[in-house]
Design an enzyme around this catalytic site. Structure first.
Site, PDB file in Angstrom:
ATOM      1  N   HIS A 113       3.139   0.643 -13.209  1.00 38.38           N
ATOM      2  CA  HIS A 113       3.954  -0.552 -13.438  1.00 38.38           C
ATOM      3  C   HIS A 113       5.420  -0.182 -13.216  1.00 38.38           C
ATOM      4  CE1 HIS A 113       4.953  -4.439 -15.074  1.00 38.38           C
ATOM      5  NE2 HIS A 113       5.916  -3.843 -15.771  1.00 38.38           N
TER       6      HIS A 113
ATOM      7  N   LYS B 101      -9.851 -15.018  -3.150  1.00 46.06           N
ATOM      8  CA  LYS B 101      -9.348 -16.399  -3.066  1.00 46.06           C
ATOM      9  C   LYS B 101     -10.502 -17.408  -3.196  1.00 46.06           C
ATOM     10  CE  LYS B 101      -6.064 -19.061  -0.489  1.00 46.06           C
ATOM     11  NZ  LYS B 101      -5.580 -19.392   0.815  1.00 46.06           N
TER      12      LYS B 101
ATOM     13  N   GLY C  41       0.774  -1.242   0.000  1.00 44.63           N
ATOM     14  CA  GLY C  41       0.000   0.000   0.000  1.00 44.63           C
ATOM     15  C   GLY C  41       0.801   1.285   0.000  1.00 44.63           C
ATOM     16  N   SER C  42       2.077   1.220  -0.391  1.00 46.90           N
ATOM     17  CA  SER C  42       2.859   2.470  -0.348  1.00 46.90           C
ATOM     18  C   SER C  42       2.388   3.470  -1.414  1.00 46.90           C
ATOM     19  CB  SER C  42       4.355   2.183  -0.482  1.00 46.90           C
ATOM     20  OG  SER C  42       4.664   1.743  -1.785  1.00 46.90           O
ATOM     21  N   ASN C  43       1.950   2.981  -2.568  1.00 49.25           N
ATOM     22  CA  ASN C  43       1.409   3.917  -3.572  1.00 49.25           C
ATOM     23  C   ASN C  43       0.086   4.503  -3.111  1.00 49.25           C
ATOM     24  OD1 ASN C  43       2.978   4.226  -6.205  1.00 49.25           O
ATOM     25  ND2 ASN C  43       3.180   2.038  -5.771  1.00 49.25           N
TER      26      ASN C  43
ATOM     27  N   MET D 281      -3.080  -7.154  -7.500  1.00 52.42           N
ATOM     28  CA  MET D 281      -2.432  -8.308  -8.122  1.00 52.42           C
ATOM     29  C   MET D 281      -3.428  -9.256  -8.792  1.00 52.42           C
ATOM     30  SD  MET D 281       0.592  -7.485  -7.526  1.00 52.42           S
ATOM     31  CE  MET D 281       1.560  -8.930  -7.905  1.00 52.42           C
TER      32      MET D 281
ATOM     33  N   ASN E 256      -3.183   2.293 -13.906  1.00 47.81           N
ATOM     34  CA  ASN E 256      -2.293   1.387 -13.166  1.00 47.81           C
ATOM     35  C   ASN E 256      -0.889   1.968 -13.181  1.00 47.81           C
ATOM     36  OD1 ASN E 256      -1.462  -1.084 -11.904  1.00 47.81           O
ATOM     37  ND2 ASN E 256      -0.625  -1.748 -13.876  1.00 47.81           N
TER      38      ASN E 256
HETATM   39  C1  GRF Z   1       4.471  -1.296  -7.058  1.00 44.25           C
HETATM   40  O1  GRF Z   1       5.801  -1.610  -7.376  1.00 44.25           O
HETATM   41  C2  GRF Z   1       3.668  -1.058  -8.316  1.00 44.25           C
HETATM   42  O2  GRF Z   1       4.439  -0.535  -9.355  1.00 44.25           O
HETATM   43  C3  GRF Z   1       3.210  -2.450  -8.677  1.00 44.25           C
HETATM   44  O3  GRF Z   1       2.942  -3.070  -7.446  1.00 44.25           O
HETATM   45  C4  GRF Z   1       3.741  -2.470  -6.417  1.00 44.25           C
HETATM   46  C5  GRF Z   1       2.787  -2.043  -5.353  1.00 44.25           C
HETATM   47  O4  GRF Z   1       3.432  -1.542  -4.218  1.00 44.25           O
HETATM   48  N1  GRF Z   1       2.059  -2.389  -9.559  1.00 44.25           N
HETATM   49  P1  GRF Z   1       2.595  -0.852  -3.081  1.00 44.25           P
HETATM   50  O5  GRF Z   1       1.570  -1.872  -2.593  1.00 44.25           O
HETATM   51  O6  GRF Z   1       1.950   0.358  -3.654  1.00 44.25           O
HETATM   52  O7  GRF Z   1       3.595  -0.520  -2.012  1.00 44.25           O
END
Ligand code: GRF
Length: 204
Positions: free
Chosen positions: A111, A63, A15-17, A92, A109
């Site tokens: 990437h 799941k 969840g860092s993004n 994912m 998204n």
């Molecule tokens: C990131 O590297 C993003 O580019 C990819 O999944 C990862 C997610 O990281 N799609 P976070 O959960 O946002 O930390």
């Protein structure tokens, strides 16, 4: 768009993004509101981060659920929060046609590579193992393929001789945290114009 852009975020992990976007909104850098975080995994780190910030969370476990059934439920939940934009932040799962058709050109998204190079999983390691000297991250609209939709923004990151896949991933992630809020800001200000595969950015 004068009103706040209503954003739904889909996440599966750390969840860092999600945090970088929520915090950019909090700092008033984007005129938007995260109306819902949807997680398909009950232990996703993004869940605590959202609750801590008072953002509504919906856990929709994937799941064991057949993809068409899961997608149908997801479309229902998304429609109920009436989003202007759906942001995949470490989500994912493949986004099925049902979802894309319900929200055309409203799903984006990030990437961790310079698409179209290294799509799919472990993109940072793919790039590192290939031996490229430059990699980076890409924000793109989501279409039916895997990481194939029109590119909105990209940022390059140099690969150093003493990098490991981990140190490289860390520097890419730091760029992701700047690039994703910027792309969302441009979307929310109505500055993205899609012409075929090209996304033209109105700079004013
Ligand atoms: C990131 O590297 C993003 O580019 C990819 O999944 C990862 C997610 O990281 N799609 P976070 O959960 O946002 O930390």
């Amino acid at each position: 768009m004068s009103d706040k852009t209503r954003i739904a975020v889909l996440a599966s992990g750390r969840g860092s993004n999600f945090v970088s976007i929520a915090d950019a909104i909090k700092r008033d850098e984007i005129n938007a509101e995260i109306v819902l975080l949807i997680c398909n995994k009950p232990d996703a780190g993004a869940i605590d981060a959202a609750r801590f910030r008072g953002i509504e969370v919906k856990i929709l476990q994937s799941k064991g659920v057949p993809a068409p059934e899961y997608d149908e439920k997801l479309v229902q939940v998304l429609k109920s929060c009436n989003p202007d934009l759906i942001v995949l932040a470490g989500y994912m799962k493949i986004v099925g046609k049902q979802i894309i058709d319900a929200f055309p050109m409203k799903i984006i998204n990030i990437h961790p590579a310079l698409l179209p190079s290294f799509p799919g999983l472990d993109a940072q390691k793919q790039a590192f193992d290939y031996g490229v000297k430059v990699t980076g991250c890409t924000v793109h609209f989501v279409d039916e393929g895997v990481d194939t939709g029109p590119v909105i923004l990209q940022k390059s990151v140099l690969v150093d001789d003493d990098d490991t896949a981990e140190t490289l991933s860390k520097r890419i992630l730091a760029e992701e945290h700047r690039l994703y809020p910027e792309a969302i800001r441009l979307f929310s200000e109505g500055k993205l114009k899609i012409e075929g595969r090209r996304v033209i950015i109105e700079r004013s």
